[in-house]
Design an enzyme around this catalytic site. Structure first.
Site, PDB file in Angstrom:
ATOM      1  N   THR A 164      10.265  -6.001  17.346  1.00 19.53           N
ATOM      2  CA  THR A 164      11.646  -5.928  17.813  1.00 19.53           C
ATOM      3  C   THR A 164      12.350  -7.276  17.793  1.00 19.53           C
ATOM      4  O   THR A 164      13.565  -7.334  17.954  1.00 19.53           O
ATOM      5  CB  THR A 164      11.693  -5.382  19.250  1.00 19.53           C
ATOM      6  OG1 THR A 164      10.962  -6.271  20.103  1.00 19.53           O
ATOM      7  CG2 THR A 164      11.100  -3.986  19.326  1.00 19.53           C
ATOM      8  N   LYS A 165      11.572  -8.366  17.624  1.00 20.63           N
ATOM      9  CA  LYS A 165      12.163  -9.708  17.594  1.00 20.63           C
ATOM     10  C   LYS A 165      11.394 -10.568  16.606  1.00 20.63           C
ATOM     11  O   LYS A 165      10.308 -10.204  16.154  1.00 20.63           O
ATOM     12  CB  LYS A 165      12.174 -10.332  18.989  1.00 20.63           C
ATOM     13  CG  LYS A 165      10.819 -10.472  19.618  1.00 20.63           C
ATOM     14  CD  LYS A 165      10.924 -10.981  21.043  1.00 20.63           C
ATOM     15  CE  LYS A 165       9.534 -11.071  21.660  1.00 20.63           C
ATOM     16  NZ  LYS A 165       9.576 -11.505  23.031  1.00 20.63           N
TER      17      LYS A 165
ATOM     18  N   HIS B 124      21.681   2.455  15.533  1.00 15.59           N
ATOM     19  CA  HIS B 124      22.956   2.899  16.082  1.00 15.59           C
ATOM     20  C   HIS B 124      23.151   2.365  17.490  1.00 15.59           C
ATOM     21  O   HIS B 124      22.188   2.211  18.238  1.00 15.59           O
ATOM     22  CB  HIS B 124      23.022   4.437  16.123  1.00 15.59           C
ATOM     23  CG  HIS B 124      23.037   5.054  14.767  1.00 15.59           C
ATOM     24  ND1 HIS B 124      24.204   5.320  14.090  1.00 15.59           N
ATOM     25  CD2 HIS B 124      22.039   5.436  13.937  1.00 15.59           C
ATOM     26  CE1 HIS B 124      23.922   5.850  12.922  1.00 15.59           C
ATOM     27  NE2 HIS B 124      22.605   5.932  12.798  1.00 15.59           N
TER      28      HIS B 124
ATOM     29  N   ASN C 231       0.837  -1.179   0.000  1.00 16.68           N
ATOM     30  CA  ASN C 231       0.000   0.000   0.000  1.00 16.68           C
ATOM     31  C   ASN C 231       0.883   1.243   0.000  1.00 16.68           C
ATOM     32  O   ASN C 231       2.105   1.146  -0.008  1.00 16.68           O
ATOM     33  CB  ASN C 231      -0.960  -0.024   1.191  1.00 16.68           C
ATOM     34  CG  ASN C 231      -2.325   0.490   0.813  1.00 16.68           C
ATOM     35  OD1 ASN C 231      -2.444   1.559   0.235  1.00 16.68           O
ATOM     36  ND2 ASN C 231      -3.354  -0.283   1.121  1.00 16.68           N
TER      37      ASN C 231
END
Length: 187
Positions: free
Chosen positions: A164-165, A114, A84
């Site tokens: 995040t995982k 970072h 989309n």
């Protein structure tokens, strides 16, 4: 004088490192197409200009594609995928998307982050890690896929989730950070 010229060349290289002529040509060719018009054309042009993009895919709007180096080799999209409007591909590392993947509005695929540095400057050295989305997955609107994440086959990421995982195959995840909500039926 040689040091000054060498420094100037280095700075120019850094400043132009994210310029990709072929990608700029594609952007120019589709610039006047409104979102949801020319959906298959965008995919064909990306493929024609060197991206590894599968057949029968749809781009409802031109995504943001950013990165240094050979971005054409870093993005792999399988057949029959739907993207989309407003998607963002950060190609600091490779992004691999399988077949039949659905991607909602404004999904972010991030491969760079970072390290946390000392108190004088918290943003430390760049770290990169690839992102992999397996066949049949569905990524809801405005979800964020962080560096190093793999989304399993047939998994669903709810809208607005921050992944995040890794997400196991055939599961639904939601939230910030994304958590498993339930397992999904398998045909």
């Amino acid at each position: 004088m040689k040091n000054l010229i060498a420094k100037a060349v280095e700075i120019i290289g850094e400043e132009l490192g994210s310029f990709h002529l072929r990608l700029t040509i594609v952007r120019f060719l589709v610039f006047f197409l409104p979102d949801n018009v020319g959906n298959r054309l965008r995919m064909r042009l990306l493929r024609l200009f060197g991206f590894r993009v599968g057949r029968s895919g749809i781009l409802m709007g031109m995504p943001t594609i950013a990165g240094v180096g050979n971005v054409y080799e870093k993005l792999h999209i399988g057949d029959s995928c739907l993207f989309n409007v407003g998607c963002h591909f950060d190609l600091a590392a490779p992004i691999t998307i399988g077949h039949n993947v659905g991607v909602g509005h404004q999904v972010l695929f991030l491969t760079g982050s970072h390290e946390i540095d000392d108190s004088k400057r918290r943003v430390g050295p760049l770290m990169t890690s690839p992102v992999v989305i397996h066949d049949g997955a569905w990524l809801g609107a405005r979800c964020i896929i962080l560096p190093g994440v793999t989304i399993g086959k047939g998994a669903v990421v709810a809208a607005g989730a921050v992944v995040t995982k890794d997400v196991p195959a055939n599961t639904l995840v939601a939230g910030v950070p994304a958590q498993i909500i339930r397992e999904l039926d398998v045909d």
